[in-house]
Design a protein around this motif. Structure first.
Motif, PDB file in Angstrom:
ATOM      1  N   PRO A  39      13.492 -22.324  26.387  1.00 35.34           N
ATOM      2  CA  PRO A  39      14.182 -23.573  26.738  1.00 35.34           C
ATOM      3  C   PRO A  39      15.476 -23.277  27.491  1.00 35.34           C
ATOM      4  O   PRO A  39      16.173 -22.310  27.176  1.00 35.34           O
ATOM      5  N   GLY A  40      15.744 -24.089  28.484  1.00 32.45           N
ATOM      6  CA  GLY A  40      16.952 -23.922  29.295  1.00 32.45           C
ATOM      7  C   GLY A  40      18.062 -24.843  28.837  1.00 32.45           C
ATOM      8  O   GLY A  40      18.206 -25.096  27.636  1.00 32.45           O
ATOM      9  N   PRO A  41      18.805 -25.395  29.779  1.00 31.43           N
ATOM     10  CA  PRO A  41      19.942 -26.251  29.428  1.00 31.43           C
ATOM     11  C   PRO A  41      19.500 -27.519  28.687  1.00 31.43           C
ATOM     12  O   PRO A  41      18.404 -28.031  28.912  1.00 31.43           O
ATOM     13  N   VAL A  42      20.370 -28.000  27.825  1.00 34.82           N
ATOM     14  CA  VAL A  42      20.117 -29.248  27.098  1.00 34.82           C
ATOM     15  C   VAL A  42      20.357 -30.409  28.058  1.00 34.82           C
ATOM     16  O   VAL A  42      21.384 -30.468  28.741  1.00 34.82           O
ATOM     17  N   LEU A  43      19.394 -31.327  28.126  1.00 33.18           N
ATOM     18  CA  LEU A  43      19.495 -32.483  29.018  1.00 33.18           C
ATOM     19  C   LEU A  43      19.895 -33.761  28.298  1.00 33.18           C
ATOM     20  O   LEU A  43      20.426 -34.676  28.907  1.00 33.18           O
ATOM     21  N   ALA A  44      19.606 -33.853  27.007  1.00 32.63           N
ATOM     22  CA  ALA A  44      19.980 -35.050  26.239  1.00 32.63           C
ATOM     23  C   ALA A  44      19.913 -34.726  24.755  1.00 32.63           C
ATOM     24  O   ALA A  44      19.111 -33.892  24.333  1.00 32.63           O
ATOM     25  N   VAL A  45      20.774 -35.397  23.990  1.00 33.70           N
ATOM     26  CA  VAL A  45      20.767 -35.299  22.534  1.00 33.70           C
ATOM     27  C   VAL A  45      20.795 -36.722  22.006  1.00 33.70           C
ATOM     28  O   VAL A  45      21.605 -37.537  22.439  1.00 33.70           O
ATOM     29  N   HIS A 105      11.195 -42.767  23.039  1.00 32.60           N
ATOM     30  CA  HIS A 105      10.990 -41.572  23.845  1.00 32.60           C
ATOM     31  C   HIS A 105      11.293 -41.848  25.312  1.00 32.60           C
ATOM     32  O   HIS A 105      11.795 -40.975  26.011  1.00 32.60           O
ATOM     33  N   ARG A 106      11.007 -43.046  25.769  1.00 34.37           N
ATOM     34  CA  ARG A 106      11.334 -43.419  27.150  1.00 34.37           C
ATOM     35  C   ARG A 106      12.842 -43.347  27.367  1.00 34.37           C
ATOM     36  O   ARG A 106      13.307 -42.838  28.378  1.00 34.37           O
ATOM     37  N   GLN A 107      13.625 -43.842  26.413  1.00 32.21           N
ATOM     38  CA  GLN A 107      15.079 -43.817  26.547  1.00 32.21           C
ATOM     39  C   GLN A 107      15.600 -42.385  26.597  1.00 32.21           C
ATOM     40  O   GLN A 107      16.475 -42.064  27.405  1.00 32.21           O
ATOM     41  N   CYS A 108      15.067 -41.514  25.757  1.00 31.81           N
ATOM     42  CA  CYS A 108      15.461 -40.094  25.777  1.00 31.81           C
ATOM     43  C   CYS A 108      15.108 -39.465  27.122  1.00 31.81           C
ATOM     44  O   CYS A 108      15.915 -38.743  27.713  1.00 31.81           O
ATOM     45  N   LEU A 109      13.885 -39.723  27.594  1.00 36.95           N
ATOM     46  CA  LEU A 109      13.446 -39.157  28.876  1.00 36.95           C
ATOM     47  C   LEU A 109      14.289 -39.663  30.037  1.00 36.95           C
ATOM     48  O   LEU A 109      14.670 -38.888  30.910  1.00 36.95           O
ATOM     49  N   GLU A 110      14.561 -40.961  30.072  1.00 36.16           N
ATOM     50  CA  GLU A 110      15.369 -41.511  31.159  1.00 36.16           C
ATOM     51  C   GLU A 110      16.750 -40.873  31.190  1.00 36.16           C
ATOM     52  O   GLU A 110      17.257 -40.520  32.254  1.00 36.16           O
ATOM     53  N   ALA A 111      17.375 -40.698  30.023  1.00 36.20           N
ATOM     54  CA  ALA A 111      18.697 -40.073  29.959  1.00 36.20           C
ATOM     55  C   ALA A 111      18.614 -38.610  30.396  1.00 36.20           C
ATOM     56  O   ALA A 111      19.474 -38.125  31.137  1.00 36.20           O
ATOM     57  N   ALA A 112      17.575 -37.890  29.962  1.00 37.60           N
ATOM     58  CA  ALA A 112      17.420 -36.481  30.312  1.00 37.60           C
ATOM     59  C   ALA A 112      17.174 -36.304  31.808  1.00 37.60           C
ATOM     60  O   ALA A 112      17.787 -35.446  32.444  1.00 37.60           O
ATOM     61  N   VAL A 113      16.285 -37.101  32.371  1.00 35.49           N
ATOM     62  CA  VAL A 113      15.982 -36.994  33.806  1.00 35.49           C
ATOM     63  C   VAL A 113      17.217 -37.358  34.627  1.00 35.49           C
ATOM     64  O   VAL A 113      17.529 -36.689  35.620  1.00 35.49           O
ATOM     65  N   SER A 114      17.941 -38.380  34.213  1.00 32.17           N
ATOM     66  CA  SER A 114      19.170 -38.762  34.912  1.00 32.17           C
ATOM     67  C   SER A 114      20.178 -37.619  34.877  1.00 32.17           C
ATOM     68  O   SER A 114      20.820 -37.309  35.879  1.00 32.17           O
ATOM     69  N   SER A 115      20.308 -36.983  33.727  1.00 34.02           N
ATOM     70  CA  SER A 115      21.219 -35.844  33.583  1.00 34.02           C
ATOM     71  C   SER A 115      20.817 -34.709  34.519  1.00 34.02           C
ATOM     72  O   SER A 115      21.664 -34.094  35.168  1.00 34.02           O
ATOM     73  N   LEU A 116      19.524 -34.431  34.610  1.00 30.32           N
ATOM     74  CA  LEU A 116      19.025 -33.355  35.459  1.00 30.32           C
ATOM     75  C   LEU A 116      19.231 -33.672  36.935  1.00 30.32           C
ATOM     76  O   LEU A 116      19.755 -32.852  37.692  1.00 30.32           O
ATOM     77  N   ILE A 117      18.844 -34.868  37.360  1.00 32.32           N
ATOM     78  CA  ILE A 117      18.918 -35.238  38.770  1.00 32.32           C
ATOM     79  C   ILE A 117      20.360 -35.392  39.249  1.00 32.32           C
ATOM     80  O   ILE A 117      20.732 -34.901  40.313  1.00 32.32           O
ATOM     81  N   ARG A 118      21.179 -36.047  38.459  1.00 34.36           N
ATOM     82  CA  ARG A 118      22.558 -36.336  38.876  1.00 34.36           C
ATOM     83  C   ARG A 118      23.545 -35.228  38.518  1.00 34.36           C
ATOM     84  O   ARG A 118      24.669 -35.243  38.972  1.00 34.36           O
ATOM     85  N   GLY A 119      23.133 -34.314  37.640  1.00 32.77           N
ATOM     86  CA  GLY A 119      24.043 -33.258  37.221  1.00 32.77           C
ATOM     87  C   GLY A 119      25.257 -33.800  36.486  1.00 32.77           C
ATOM     88  O   GLY A 119      26.360 -33.278  36.618  1.00 32.77           O
ATOM     89  N   THR A 120      25.023 -34.851  35.706  1.00 28.49           N
ATOM     90  CA  THR A 120      26.136 -35.543  35.058  1.00 28.49           C
ATOM     91  C   THR A 120      26.501 -34.979  33.698  1.00 28.49           C
ATOM     92  O   THR A 120      27.386 -35.492  33.033  1.00 28.49           O
ATOM     93  N   GLY A 121      25.841 -33.951  33.268  1.00 31.98           N
ATOM     94  CA  GLY A 121      26.120 -33.411  31.940  1.00 31.98           C
ATOM     95  C   GLY A 121      25.169 -34.013  30.923  1.00 31.98           C
ATOM     96  O   GLY A 121      24.378 -34.905  31.221  1.00 31.98           O
ATOM     97  N   THR A 122      25.254 -33.521  29.716  1.00 29.23           N
ATOM     98  CA  THR A 122      24.337 -33.911  28.659  1.00 29.23           C
ATOM     99  C   THR A 122      24.796 -35.196  27.978  1.00 29.23           C
ATOM    100  O   THR A 122      25.859 -35.219  27.368  1.00 29.23           O
TER     101      THR A 122
END
Length: 139
Positions: A39-45, A105-122
């Motif tokens: 596993p790499g960087p954390v995208l959402a908690v 799970h959709r909410q977790c995924l949306e937050a994680a993908v947003s974090s990855l794409i925008r580079g906004t942090g976890t």
């Protein structure tokens, strides 16, 4: 995403052993699907509270970035005997989340993908919502 025997479409993974680091648990659940990845960087908690509040059943979901699978890696999952708690799997496009994904799970995924794409942090979520979002006050 994995289909559970209940028919639900969920994030892959599962429970961790008491006091086990989340990254070790994530690596274990990846191996169960036949993926030898770290596993790499954390995208959402997300801290999901038991409802009603105060009852047992809180859950902490940690979404890791594990890279993009090569076609060979994606195909190798077909050769793996899936764990008992996984009926099948499906790849989802981050631009279009499958309608069968549970809201949580959709909410977790949306937050994680947003974090990855925008580079906004976890983002840290509480019950699927960013903590700066308006939360309902328990009665």
């Amino acid at each position: 995403m994995v289909h559970r025997p209940t028919g639900e479409l969920e994030l892959p993974g599962g429970e961790a052993i008491l006091e086990e680091p989340a990254v070790r648990s994530a690596a274990y659940h990846l191996r169960r699907l036949g993926l030898a990845r770290q596993p790499g960087p954390v995208l959402a908690v997300d801290h999901r509270e038991a409802l009603p509040l105060g009852t047992a059943g809180d859950a902490l979901t940690v979404v890791f970035h594990c890279g993009t699978l090569t076609p060979a890696e994606a195909g190798s999952i077909d050769d793996v005997t899936l764990p008992d708690d996984v009926k099948s799997y499906v790849f989802v496009d981050p631009a279009y989340f499958h309608p069968g994904i549970a809201r949580y799970h959709r909410q977790c995924l949306e937050a994680a993908v947003s974090s990855l794409i925008r580079g906004t942090g976890t983002p840290y979520l509480r019950n699927g919502l960013r903590i700066n979002a308006q939360l309902p006050v328990p009665a």
